[in-house]
Design a protein around this motif. Structure first.
Motif, short mmCIF file in Angstrom:
data_model
loop_
_atom_site.label_atom_id
_atom_site.label_comp_id
_atom_site.label_asym_id
_atom_site.label_seq_id
_atom_site.Cartn_x
_atom_site.Cartn_y
_atom_site.Cartn_z
N PRO A 119 7.02 15.46 14.13
CA PRO A 119 7.59 14.19 14.56
C PRO A 119 7.92 14.24 16.06
N LYS A 120 7.71 13.13 16.72
CA LYS A 120 8.01 13.06 18.16
C LYS A 120 9.51 12.86 18.32
N LEU A 121 10.12 13.74 19.11
CA LEU A 121 11.56 13.67 19.34
C LEU A 121 11.88 12.89 20.61
N ASN A 122 13.07 12.34 20.64
CA ASN A 122 13.59 11.69 21.82
C ASN A 122 13.60 12.72 22.95
N PRO A 123 13.20 12.33 24.15
CA PRO A 123 13.19 13.29 25.27
C PRO A 123 14.58 13.89 25.56
N ALA A 124 15.64 13.23 25.12
CA ALA A 124 16.99 13.76 25.35
C ALA A 124 17.32 14.94 24.44
N ALA A 125 16.54 15.12 23.38
CA ALA A 125 16.82 16.17 22.41
C ALA A 125 16.25 17.51 22.86
N LYS A 126 17.05 18.54 22.64
CA LYS A 126 16.60 19.91 22.90
C LYS A 126 16.55 20.63 21.55
N VAL A 127 15.44 21.24 21.26
CA VAL A 127 15.30 21.96 19.99
C VAL A 127 16.03 23.30 20.09
N VAL A 128 16.86 23.57 19.10
CA VAL A 128 17.55 24.85 18.98
C VAL A 128 17.04 25.52 17.71
N PRO A 129 17.10 26.84 17.61
CA PRO A 129 16.56 27.51 16.43
C PRO A 129 17.13 26.99 15.11
N GLY A 130 18.45 26.79 15.05
CA GLY A 130 19.07 26.30 13.82
C GLY A 130 20.28 25.44 14.13
N GLY A 131 20.40 24.32 13.48
CA GLY A 131 21.52 23.41 13.73
C GLY A 131 22.86 24.02 13.35
N ILE A 132 22.92 24.60 12.17
CA ILE A 132 24.18 25.20 11.72
C ILE A 132 24.55 26.38 12.61
N VAL A 133 23.56 27.15 13.00
CA VAL A 133 23.80 28.28 13.90
C VAL A 133 24.37 27.77 15.23
N ARG A 134 23.80 26.69 15.74
CA ARG A 134 24.28 26.11 17.00
C ARG A 134 25.73 25.67 16.88
N ILE A 135 26.07 25.02 15.78
CA ILE A 135 27.46 24.59 15.57
C ILE A 135 28.37 25.82 15.58
N GLY A 136 27.96 26.87 14.88
CA GLY A 136 28.76 28.10 14.85
C GLY A 136 28.95 28.70 16.22
N GLU A 137 27.89 28.71 17.04
CA GLU A 137 27.99 29.25 18.40
C GLU A 137 29.02 28.47 19.21
N LEU A 138 28.96 27.15 19.08
CA LEU A 138 29.87 26.31 19.87
C LEU A 138 31.32 26.45 19.40
N VAL A 139 31.52 26.51 18.08
CA VAL A 139 32.87 26.68 17.55
C VAL A 139 33.45 28.01 18.04
N LYS A 140 32.63 29.04 18.04
CA LYS A 140 33.08 30.35 18.51
C LYS A 140 33.50 30.30 19.98
N GLN A 141 32.90 29.39 20.74
CA GLN A 141 33.23 29.25 22.16
C GLN A 141 34.38 28.27 22.38
#
Length: 148
Positions: A119-141
């Motif tokens: 699927p074509k993503l909005n140019p504003a979106a950046k793909v991260v390996p995993g959404g839940i992992v990303r949330i965890g990284e940010l919460v840890k910070q």
């Protein structure tokens, strides 16, 4: 002479390690006083509107530079970040205002297999390996986790 060459290479390697942060971590060095990660995992249009409203409200509530907002989309919520989503202009506008949008790479991979094309993503979106992992990284910070 050998000691000098060894010291040079050790110093060079150290500098490379320090400067070679991943793109996902580059935004994590935010100097903002308030940091929020917003989560969307639902394709319900009213929830997509709500998450975008929340992001706009956060930007409006603080002086410029005092708030850092990232929206992480995974599962059916990834559709918010599709290029043809009805909210595409709002996503782009919020991105221009500093909101970051992270698209789950795991979900994208699964959707690509299911659809037979990526699927074509909005140019504003950046793909991260995993959404839940990303949330965890940010919460840890120290990010405040919001799931509307």
């Amino acid at each position: 002479m050998l000691k000098l060459v060894r010291t040079f290479f050790l110093t060079l390697a150290s500098l490379l390690l320090v400067t070679a942060t991943s793109p996902a971590l580059a935004a994590d060095a935010s100097m903002a006083d308030y940091k929020y990660v917003l989560h969307i995992s639902d394709m319900d249009p009213s929830k997509q509107d709500l998450i975008l409203n929340n992001a706009r409200n956060l930007l409006d509530a603080y002086p410029p530079g005092d708030v850092d907002v990232e929206i992480v989309a995974y599962g059916p919520g990834l559709r918010l970040l599709f290029a043809d989503n009805v909210n595409a202009k709002r996503v782009e506008s919020l991105a221009m205002s500093g909101v970051r949008f992270s698209a789950c790479g795991n979900t994208l991979k699964g959707m690509t297999q299911q659809l037979g094309y990526a699927p074509k993503l909005n140019p504003a979106a950046k793909v991260v390996p995993g959404g839940i992992v990303r949330i965890g990284e940010l919460v840890k910070q120290g990010y405040i986790y919001v799931r509307p």
